[in-house]
Motif scaffolding. Sequence first.
Motif, short mmCIF file in Angstrom:
data_model
loop_
_atom_site.label_atom_id
_atom_site.label_comp_id
_atom_site.label_asym_id
_atom_site.label_seq_id
_atom_site.Cartn_x
_atom_site.Cartn_y
_atom_site.Cartn_z
N GLY A 1 0.85 -1.19 0.02
CA GLY A 1 -0.07 -0.01 0.18
C GLY A 1 0.79 1.32 0.07
N LEU A 2 0.74 2.11 -1.06
CA LEU A 2 1.32 3.59 -0.91
C LEU A 2 0.35 4.37 -0.40
N ARG B 1 2.54 -4.87 3.42
CA ARG B 1 3.42 -4.04 3.39
C ARG B 1 2.89 -2.50 3.28
N ILE B 2 3.41 -1.52 3.87
CA ILE B 2 2.84 -0.37 3.66
C ILE B 2 4.11 0.66 3.53
N VAL B 3 3.79 1.48 2.51
CA VAL B 3 4.64 2.81 2.41
C VAL B 3 4.19 4.07 2.34
N ILE B 4 4.49 4.86 3.38
CA ILE B 4 4.16 6.22 3.86
C ILE B 4 4.89 7.28 3.20
N LEU B 5 4.31 8.08 2.35
CA LEU B 5 4.67 9.16 1.57
C LEU B 5 4.44 10.61 2.22
N GLU C 1 8.48 6.22 5.76
CA GLU C 1 8.07 5.07 6.75
C GLU C 1 7.80 3.93 5.85
N ALA C 2 8.23 2.78 6.07
CA ALA C 2 7.94 1.63 5.23
C ALA C 2 8.22 0.25 6.02
N GLY C 3 7.43 -0.70 5.65
CA GLY C 3 7.62 -2.11 6.16
C GLY C 3 6.49 -2.60 6.49
N PRO C 4 6.20 -3.85 7.23
CA PRO C 4 5.03 -4.45 7.36
C PRO C 4 3.90 -3.80 7.91
N THR C 5 2.66 -3.72 7.24
CA THR C 5 1.59 -3.13 7.50
C THR C 5 1.05 -3.28 9.26
#
Length: 248
Positions: A34-35, A209-213, A220-224
């Motif tokens: 997820g972005l 997984r999640i990626v925060i913009l 921040e990024a990693g396992p949701t």
Amino acid sequence: MSLLTVEKASFGYSKTRLVLDGASLDISPGDSIGLVGESGSGKTTLLRLLLGLIRPSSGNITFKGAQLDPANAAFMREYRRQVQVVFQDPYSSLDPRQKVFAIVAEPLRSLRIAGDHRQMVTDALVSVGLDANVLDRFPHEFSGGQRQRIAIARAIVSGPSLLLADEAVSALDLSTRIRIVELLKSLSQTMTLVFVSHDLGVVAALCERIVILEKGRIVEAGPTASILANPQHPYTQRLLASVPRMPA
């Protein structure tokens, strides 16, 4: 080998105004990512880079180890087959003048994919929960959720390895949204999924997984589950705090 790799990619409309700033992302086969970010965070720009619609101002993007080059027609034809997208609005993404068969078969024609197109379209429609009897109907005959299923069928008919979804449920009502999320989750068992959204709840239900913009940067990024349980960056903390909760 990674499926798709973004290395320090930046994009800007001028040297002083970067919309995306040094983003790095590694997408492996079978990932569901997820972005997430608010409007202006850079997630749509990153999606456009992944689609090959724009080139990074700096940095590098590779697909299965090969340079993503929008100017290479042969490469991009195969890339389009392997990487497909579902857009936000099911009302504007389907041509109202075409019947369902023509809409879903469009990638098969444009990518010159051989085979029984009618059977391939039928199989794609059935896989998203629609009957073959919809082939000769027009988009206006369907609800929003059904239209989005048609759009998803169009995206998967070529047998892609990566499905990109751009706010694919945000234009739908809540009950329909839940059903489409369940469909995407089912599809993610057989293909890689990148889901662009501002909705943390949907991403939590769908993506491993999640990626925060924020403002063009990945903060921040990693396992949701881990990030939502213990967010480290202040921006992620603010996003979580803004999610509506039922009173105790």
